[in-house]
Every structure is written in structure tokens, then in C-alpha cells.
Write a protein that holds these residues in place. Structure first.
Motif, PDB file in Angstrom:
ATOM      1  N   VAL A 197      12.350 -13.033   0.923  1.00  0.00           N
ATOM      2  CA  VAL A 197      11.587 -14.249   0.601  1.00  0.00           C
ATOM      3  C   VAL A 197      11.552 -14.514  -0.897  1.00  0.00           C
ATOM      4  CG1 VAL A 197      10.161 -14.090   2.684  1.00  0.00           C
ATOM      5  CG2 VAL A 197       9.365 -13.015   0.571  1.00  0.00           C
ATOM      6  N   MET A 198      11.670 -13.475  -1.715  1.00  0.00           N
ATOM      7  CA  MET A 198      11.629 -13.650  -3.162  1.00  0.00           C
ATOM      8  C   MET A 198      12.792 -14.498  -3.663  1.00  0.00           C
ATOM      9  SD  MET A 198      11.063 -10.348  -1.976  1.00  0.00           S
ATOM     10  CE  MET A 198      12.187  -9.195  -2.720  1.00  0.00           C
ATOM     11  N   PHE A 199      13.877 -14.554  -2.884  1.00  0.00           N
ATOM     12  CA  PHE A 199      15.073 -15.280  -3.304  1.00  0.00           C
ATOM     13  C   PHE A 199      15.073 -16.748  -2.861  1.00  0.00           C
ATOM     14  CE2 PHE A 199      16.142 -10.823  -3.182  1.00  0.00           C
ATOM     15  CZ  PHE A 199      16.929 -10.637  -4.305  1.00  0.00           C
ATOM     16  N   PHE A 200      14.119 -17.141  -2.013  1.00  0.00           N
ATOM     17  CA  PHE A 200      14.097 -18.523  -1.531  1.00  0.00           C
ATOM     18  C   PHE A 200      13.640 -19.448  -2.660  1.00  0.00           C
ATOM     19  CE2 PHE A 200      12.841 -16.778   2.929  1.00  0.00           C
ATOM     20  CZ  PHE A 200      14.114 -16.267   3.088  1.00  0.00           C
ATOM     21  N   PRO A 201      14.438 -20.439  -3.044  1.00  0.00           N
ATOM     22  CA  PRO A 201      14.041 -21.346  -4.133  1.00  0.00           C
ATOM     23  C   PRO A 201      12.743 -22.091  -3.836  1.00  0.00           C
ATOM     24  CG  PRO A 201      16.383 -21.550  -3.676  1.00  0.00           C
ATOM     25  CD  PRO A 201      15.811 -20.706  -2.575  1.00  0.00           C
ATOM     26  N   ASP A 202      12.544 -22.487  -2.576  1.00  0.00           N
ATOM     27  CA  ASP A 202      11.342 -23.213  -2.168  1.00  0.00           C
ATOM     28  C   ASP A 202      10.734 -22.452  -0.996  1.00  0.00           C
ATOM     29  OD1 ASP A 202       9.400 -24.944  -1.205  1.00  0.00           O
ATOM     30  OD2 ASP A 202      10.613 -26.752  -1.498  1.00  0.00           O
ATOM     31  N   ARG A 203       9.827 -21.526  -1.309  1.00  0.00           N
ATOM     32  CA  ARG A 203       9.294 -20.675  -0.253  1.00  0.00           C
ATOM     33  C   ARG A 203       8.474 -21.443   0.790  1.00  0.00           C
ATOM     34  NH1 ARG A 203      10.030 -16.738  -4.422  1.00  0.00           N
ATOM     35  NH2 ARG A 203       8.318 -17.584  -5.645  1.00  0.00           N
ATOM     36  N   PRO A 204       7.603 -22.381   0.402  1.00  0.00           N
ATOM     37  CA  PRO A 204       6.901 -23.148   1.443  1.00  0.00           C
ATOM     38  C   PRO A 204       7.855 -23.881   2.382  1.00  0.00           C
ATOM     39  CG  PRO A 204       5.749 -23.389  -0.637  1.00  0.00           C
ATOM     40  CD  PRO A 204       7.041 -22.676  -0.943  1.00  0.00           C
ATOM     41  N   ALA A 205       8.958 -24.408   1.847  1.00  0.00           N
ATOM     42  CA  ALA A 205       9.937 -25.088   2.701  1.00  0.00           C
ATOM     43  C   ALA A 205      10.557 -24.101   3.692  1.00  0.00           C
ATOM     44  CB  ALA A 205      11.027 -25.737   1.857  1.00  0.00           C
ATOM     45  N   ALA A 206      10.897 -22.907   3.218  1.00  0.00           N
ATOM     46  CA  ALA A 206      11.455 -21.889   4.117  1.00  0.00           C
ATOM     47  C   ALA A 206      10.425 -21.460   5.153  1.00  0.00           C
ATOM     48  CB  ALA A 206      11.933 -20.683   3.311  1.00  0.00           C
ATOM     49  N   PHE A 207       9.167 -21.323   4.726  1.00  0.00           N
ATOM     50  CA  PHE A 207       8.124 -20.926   5.660  1.00  0.00           C
ATOM     51  C   PHE A 207       7.866 -22.024   6.709  1.00  0.00           C
ATOM     52  CE2 PHE A 207       6.065 -18.060   2.190  1.00  0.00           C
ATOM     53  CZ  PHE A 207       7.073 -17.141   2.357  1.00  0.00           C
ATOM     54  N   ASP A 217       1.277 -20.088  -0.065  1.00  0.00           N
ATOM     55  CA  ASP A 217       2.587 -20.611   0.349  1.00  0.00           C
ATOM     56  C   ASP A 217       2.692 -20.664   1.873  1.00  0.00           C
ATOM     57  OD1 ASP A 217       3.382 -20.933  -2.268  1.00  0.00           O
ATOM     58  OD2 ASP A 217       4.603 -19.108  -2.331  1.00  0.00           O
ATOM     59  N   LEU A 218       2.183 -19.641   2.529  1.00  0.00           N
ATOM     60  CA  LEU A 218       2.195 -19.625   3.992  1.00  0.00           C
ATOM     61  C   LEU A 218       1.312 -20.743   4.548  1.00  0.00           C
ATOM     62  CD1 LEU A 218       1.911 -15.769   4.529  1.00  0.00           C
ATOM     63  CD2 LEU A 218       3.855 -17.179   5.226  1.00  0.00           C
ATOM     64  N   ALA A 219       0.120 -20.902   3.970  1.00  0.00           N
ATOM     65  CA  ALA A 219      -0.804 -21.937   4.449  1.00  0.00           C
ATOM     66  C   ALA A 219      -0.211 -23.326   4.273  1.00  0.00           C
ATOM     67  CB  ALA A 219      -2.135 -21.822   3.701  1.00  0.00           C
ATOM     68  N   ALA A 220       0.513 -23.536   3.165  1.00  0.00           N
ATOM     69  CA  ALA A 220       1.141 -24.833   2.931  1.00  0.00           C
ATOM     70  C   ALA A 220       2.177 -25.156   3.994  1.00  0.00           C
ATOM     71  CB  ALA A 220       1.790 -24.850   1.539  1.00  0.00           C
ATOM     72  N   ALA A 221       2.688 -24.125   4.643  1.00  0.00           N
ATOM     73  CA  ALA A 221       3.700 -24.300   5.692  1.00  0.00           C
ATOM     74  C   ALA A 221       3.100 -24.279   7.092  1.00  0.00           C
ATOM     75  CB  ALA A 221       4.747 -23.203   5.572  1.00  0.00           C
ATOM     76  N   GLY A 222       1.778 -24.177   7.189  1.00  0.00           N
ATOM     77  CA  GLY A 222       1.148 -24.143   8.503  1.00  0.00           C
ATOM     78  C   GLY A 222       1.132 -22.772   9.143  1.00  0.00           C
ATOM     79  N   LEU A 223       1.270 -21.727   8.320  1.00  0.00           N
ATOM     80  CA  LEU A 223       1.212 -20.348   8.809  1.00  0.00           C
ATOM     81  C   LEU A 223      -0.048 -19.679   8.273  1.00  0.00           C
ATOM     82  CD1 LEU A 223       4.940 -19.367   8.194  1.00  0.00           C
ATOM     83  CD2 LEU A 223       3.861 -19.595  10.440  1.00  0.00           C
ATOM     84  N   THR A 224      -0.615 -18.789   9.056  1.00  0.00           N
ATOM     85  CA  THR A 224      -1.839 -18.090   8.666  1.00  0.00           C
ATOM     86  C   THR A 224      -1.529 -16.625   8.410  1.00  0.00           C
ATOM     87  OG1 THR A 224      -3.192 -19.578  10.005  1.00  0.00           O
ATOM     88  CG2 THR A 224      -4.181 -17.485   9.352  1.00  0.00           C
ATOM     89  N   LEU A 225      -1.878 -16.156   7.219  1.00  0.00           N
ATOM     90  CA  LEU A 225      -1.661 -14.752   6.894  1.00  0.00           C
ATOM     91  C   LEU A 225      -2.640 -13.888   7.681  1.00  0.00           C
ATOM     92  CD1 LEU A 225      -0.258 -12.604   5.135  1.00  0.00           C
ATOM     93  CD2 LEU A 225      -2.020 -13.002   3.406  1.00  0.00           C
ATOM     94  N   ASP A 279       1.924 -11.561  -6.010  1.00  0.00           N
ATOM     95  CA  ASP A 279       0.526 -11.984  -5.906  1.00  0.00           C
ATOM     96  C   ASP A 279       0.214 -12.360  -4.456  1.00  0.00           C
ATOM     97  OD1 ASP A 279      -1.946 -13.369  -5.982  1.00  0.00           O
ATOM     98  OD2 ASP A 279      -1.596 -13.983  -8.065  1.00  0.00           O
ATOM     99  N   LYS A 280      -0.629 -11.595  -3.799  1.00  0.00           N
ATOM    100  CA  LYS A 280      -0.939 -11.845  -2.387  1.00  0.00           C
ATOM    101  C   LYS A 280      -1.593 -13.205  -2.174  1.00  0.00           C
ATOM    102  CE  LYS A 280      -1.491  -6.922  -1.256  1.00  0.00           C
ATOM    103  NZ  LYS A 280      -1.210  -6.422  -2.622  1.00  0.00           N
ATOM    104  N   ALA A 281      -2.379 -13.658  -3.144  1.00  0.00           N
ATOM    105  CA  ALA A 281      -3.019 -14.966  -3.019  1.00  0.00           C
ATOM    106  C   ALA A 281      -1.981 -16.079  -3.036  1.00  0.00           C
ATOM    107  CB  ALA A 281      -4.036 -15.171  -4.140  1.00  0.00           C
ATOM    108  N   VAL A 282      -0.953 -15.933  -3.852  1.00  0.00           N
ATOM    109  CA  VAL A 282       0.124 -16.931  -3.910  1.00  0.00           C
ATOM    110  C   VAL A 282       0.899 -16.931  -2.594  1.00  0.00           C
ATOM    111  CG1 VAL A 282       2.295 -17.546  -5.046  1.00  0.00           C
ATOM    112  CG2 VAL A 282       0.324 -16.850  -6.413  1.00  0.00           C
ATOM    113  N   VAL A 283       1.172 -15.749  -2.080  1.00  0.00           N
ATOM    114  CA  VAL A 283       1.881 -15.649  -0.798  1.00  0.00           C
ATOM    115  C   VAL A 283       1.070 -16.327   0.299  1.00  0.00           C
ATOM    116  CG1 VAL A 283       2.792 -14.081   0.948  1.00  0.00           C
ATOM    117  CG2 VAL A 283       3.070 -13.531  -1.480  1.00  0.00           C
ATOM    118  N   ALA A 284      -0.225 -16.044   0.360  1.00  0.00           N
ATOM    119  CA  ALA A 284      -1.083 -16.651   1.377  1.00  0.00           C
ATOM    120  C   ALA A 284      -1.101 -18.168   1.252  1.00  0.00           C
ATOM    121  CB  ALA A 284      -2.502 -16.093   1.262  1.00  0.00           C
TER     122      ALA A 284
END
Length: 255
Positions: free
Chosen positions: A102-112, A174-182, A167-172
Motif C-alpha cells: 500500500v505504501m507504493f500506491f500513488p493515491d491510496r484512498p483511490a486504491a482502497f 484513508d480507509l474511511a475516505a474509501a468507505g472502509l472501517t479500520l 501513521d495509524k491515524a492517516v491510514v484510518a
């Protein structure tokens, strides 16, 4: 690059975490699994062993990695695929996994968002990312040796990309922006074991994007030798062991 990556880096850095991630994936007894950024198939093989009845589709953006992975692990279905535009139908997988990709995805919310799209309503997304550079014995030693050998501007790839999503808060978010719940974020530390520090250094120098910056120099051969010596000075000669820290995340589809 895939050959050097598989030979020098996979057994040391990735295989220990693959066994752990596959065990977590198997807990939900998935029937259809999609792996993102599969590389040469370290996690793919572990998944097939942990969940032998599941259909496993392994994907990677890099065609050379797909070719190497499909030859190494033909039991999986391999596809060249961009994680930000997956060529799969909606709701086709009850598990999506990604080891250190996931670190390599240019747009992580889009991938999520794509992960959410291809998951079944009760599907899970399990993935890992490295901790800060200082928490990884091999990577930190390599970066220090590289900076010592290239005081005029060593590549910062390791710090910025593999170790740049911590940063776990950033990951959370990014997931929320994609409709996923950590659901969970668990930090784990495993031991990596290498035949030598020089072997790992060679893997970084020839099997990662660092290689381009080194090969472009007139003193590339001497530079590689200096980095291999520097890493050996830091970790010791002969077989070496070092701690490696990562975070394993589990997420599910939101409402």
C-alpha cells in the motif's frame, strides 16, 4: 530486478511476515482471495498453504513481477493490475490482502475504494506496512551505509516510500475516505535472518528503485562495494539477524 529481489530480499524481509499474514487471512476461511502487489509470490505461496481450498488471484502492477511470480507459484491465477483501477467485477472477493504494497500506491484512498468495490458485503481487507525506518534493522543499516557512501545525496527511497506510511491515524483516515472501517491495527516485530549483510545490501542495490540512482554513476561498482562493506560493518560478518517492525491492519466494508 525480480531475480535480485527474490534471491536477496524475499527470504529475509518478506517471508517471515508472509507466514503471519497468511495465518490471519486463513482465520476467516475465505473462498475467494485477491492479493495486491504480490511481487514474486512470497505471500501467495503462504496463502495457498494456509487456505488450500480458496481461489487465489495474485496481481501486481509490474509485468516482470507477474511473470516471475506466475512461474514460481503457478497454483495461483496471476494478473497484471493497477490497484487503483482493478480489472475485477464488483463483490468478487471475500478477502483482499496486500503485504507491504500500500505504501507504493500513488493515491491510496483511490486504491482502497477499489478494494471496497471488489469485496463482498462481509469481506475483509488485511494488509501490512513497515514501521519507521529506525525500527527495521536491515533497512536502517542499509540506508546509513548508503548515506555514508553517497554523502553528496543518497537516494531516500527507503525512508520516503517503504517506511513512509507509518501513521495509524492517516491510514484510518484513508480507509474511511474509501468507505472502509479500520477494525484492528497491530504492531508486530519479527526477526529477519540473512546469509550475510552484504547479500541484503546487494538486494537493495540491484532489486529496488535504488539501483537506478547507483547504476547512473560512473563509480557504480565501487559504490556498491562500499555500501556492502558499510552494511557488513554495521551488522557483522557471516549470517546475521535483525529485528523488523511492521503494522498489520484489518478493515471491513462500511455501511
Amino acid at each position: 530486478m525480480p531475480d535480485a529481489y527474490e534471491r536477496h530480499l524475499v527470504p529475509v524481509l518478506f517471508r517471515p511476515f508472509a507466514a503471519d499474514l497468511a495465518a490471519r487471512a486463513a482465520a476467516s476461511r475465505p473462498r475467494t482471495v485477491l492479493e495486491l502487489a504480490a511481487g514474486t509470490g512470497a505471500l501467495t505461496s503462504a496463502l495457498l498453504a494456509a487456505v488450500p481450498t480458496a481461489t487465489v488471484v495474485a496481481s501486481d502492477l509490474n509485468e516482470a513481477m507477474v511473470a516471475a511470480g506466475s512461474e514460481r507459484e503457478p497454483r495461483a491465477r496471476w494478473r497484471q493490475a493497477d490497484a487503483q483501477a482493478l480489472p475485477f467485477t464488483d463483490g468478487g472477493f471475500d478477502l483482499v490482502v496486500c503485504q507491504f504494497g500500500v505504501m507504493f500506491f500513488p493515491d491510496r484512498p483511490a486504491a482502497f475504494r477499489e478494494v471496497r468495490r471488489v469485496l463482498t458485503p462481509r469481506g475483509r481487507f488485511v494488509f501490512s506496512s513497515w514501521g519507521p525506518l529506525a525500527s527495521h534493522g536491515f533497512d536502517a543499516a542499509f540506508q546509513s551505509a548508503l548515506e555514508e557512501a553517497m554523502p553528496d545525496g543518497a537516494p531516500t527511497f527507503l525512508r520516503d516510500v517503504p517506511h513512509g506510511y507509518t501513521d495509524k491515524a492517516v491510514v484510518a483516515a484513508d480507509l474511511a475516505a474509501a468507505g472502509l472501517t479500520l477494525t484492528t491495527a497491530e504492531e508486530i516485530t519479527l526477526q529477519g535472518r540473512a546469509e550475510s549483510a552484504a547479500s541484503v545490501a546487494l538486494g537493495f542495490l540491484t532489486g529496488t528503485p535504488v539501483s537506478a540512482a547507483v547504476q547512473a554513476r560512473d563509480d557504480a561498482h565501487a559504490l556498491r562495494a562500499a555500501v556492502m562493506r558499510g552494511m557488513t560493518d554495521r551488522l557483522g560478518p557471516g549470517p546475521v539477524t535483525a529485528p523488523m517492525t511492521a503494522t498489520v491492519y484489518t478493515a471491513h466494508r462500511g455501511a
